[in-house]
Scaffold this active site. Structure first.
Site, PDB file in Angstrom:
ATOM      1  N   SER A   2      56.857  55.266  23.536  1.00 16.81           N
ATOM      2  CA  SER A   2      58.008  53.598  23.007  1.00 16.81           C
ATOM      3  C   SER A   2      59.140  53.571  23.294  1.00 16.81           C
ATOM      4  CB  SER A   2      57.549  53.921  21.360  1.00 16.81           C
ATOM      5  OG  SER A   2      58.424  52.699  21.497  1.00 16.81           O
ATOM      6  N   TYR A  57      57.823  56.782  12.750  1.00 14.63           N
ATOM      7  CA  TYR A  57      57.226  55.335  14.261  1.00 14.63           C
ATOM      8  C   TYR A  57      58.298  56.383  15.011  1.00 14.63           C
ATOM      9  CZ  TYR A  57      54.929  53.258  17.635  1.00 14.63           C
ATOM     10  OH  TYR A  57      54.712  53.219  19.337  1.00 14.63           O
TER      11      TYR A  57
END
Ligand code: BGC
Length: 261
Positions: free
Chosen positions: A145, A158
């Site tokens: 990401s 995350y």
């Protein structure tokens, strides 16, 4: 199109929706045989298989929780049993849910780390075991990401998982490069997928995210699948240990866009 991908066998985790499903569609277009890993959406995965077969492609759907060692072993075995080989493994499955860090339950932290980081290790390990055993120049692609680079308040789990994916990818890439095995990551920015559907349905939130993207729009899963196909193909033969950001420029410090600073 990448001619060398034709007939190759690919496993994609978390493949019944979003970026995973788009990668499956793109791989099938390339003539690859695909293994669709899903957690809950059996009907969706079965329907994907039906459509692929109807169009003369090769696909199977395998349920499995990629947090679990056993499920990864089953997944790899299913691919090899069905198609006699394994060439590409895409660790795509992931999830996220915001919590202020001081309020984040351990179970939430653990669940995100288990799926987004431990799942990548477990999947990669199964693929590597096969590649090493068969002396195969296999290919692993990990879904990272922009948040392997950009800190993300209320998503500490995350961001930590994706930071982990970055160094896991680089470390494995270095470790297995002598065998010709390539391991890379993709760093998507804001992409229209179910993981974001609630957030992007709200026009204010959508606009605020768009303001962080120099190209000015939220990306599509298809645009990420294009990167996966390139990374899987021999066209990227000299690329290993890299994260390819496909983020509309989100990692370019967009707040400096007007020349301020
Ligand atoms: C997350 C999205 C987020 C994007 C940009 C992705 O990794 O899954 O929810 O919009 O990063 O912040």
């Amino acid at each position: 199109m990448y001619d060398d991908l034709k007939g190759k066998v690919a496993v994609v985790t978390g493949a019944s929706s979003g970026i995973g499903a788009a990668i499956i569609a793109r791989f099938v277009k390339e003539g690859m045989k695909v293994v669709i890993n899903y957690l809950r959406e059996k009907d969706v995965a079965d329907e994907m298989v039906r459509i692929i077969k109807k169009n003369h492609g090769d696909a199977i759907a395998i349920q499995g929780n990629i947090d679990k060692e056993k499920d990864n072993i089953i997944l790899a075995k299913a691919a090899i049993d069905a198609f006699g080989d394994l060439d590409v493994w895409v660790n795509n499955a992931g999830h996220e849910k915001p919590f202020a860090t001081h309020e984040m339950p351990l179970s939430e932290w653990q669940s995100v780390i288990d799926t987004n980081l431990t799942g990548v290790f477990l999947g990669s390990r199964e693929a590597l075991r096969y590649f090493v055993d068969k002396e195969k120049k296999g290919n692993i692609i990990n879904m990272s990401s922009v948040h392997e680079l950009i800190p993300w308040p209320t998503f500490a789990h995350y961001a930590a998982s994706k930071g982990g994916v970055k160094l896991l990818t680089q470390t494995m890439a270095m470790e297995y490069a002598p065998m010709g095995i390539r391991i890379n990551a993709i760093g998507p920015g804001a992409i229209d997928t179910p993981i974001n559907s609630e957030k992007f349905a709200d026009p204010d939130q959508r606009e605020s995210v768009e303001s962080l993207i120099p190209l000015g729009y939220i990306g599509t899963a298809h645009e990420i699948a294009n990167v996966a196909a390139w990374l899987a193909s021999a066209e990227s033969s000299y690329v290993t240990g890299a994260t390819i950001f496909a983020d509309g420029g989100m990692t370019l410090y967009p707040s400096f866009q007007a020349g301020n600073g």
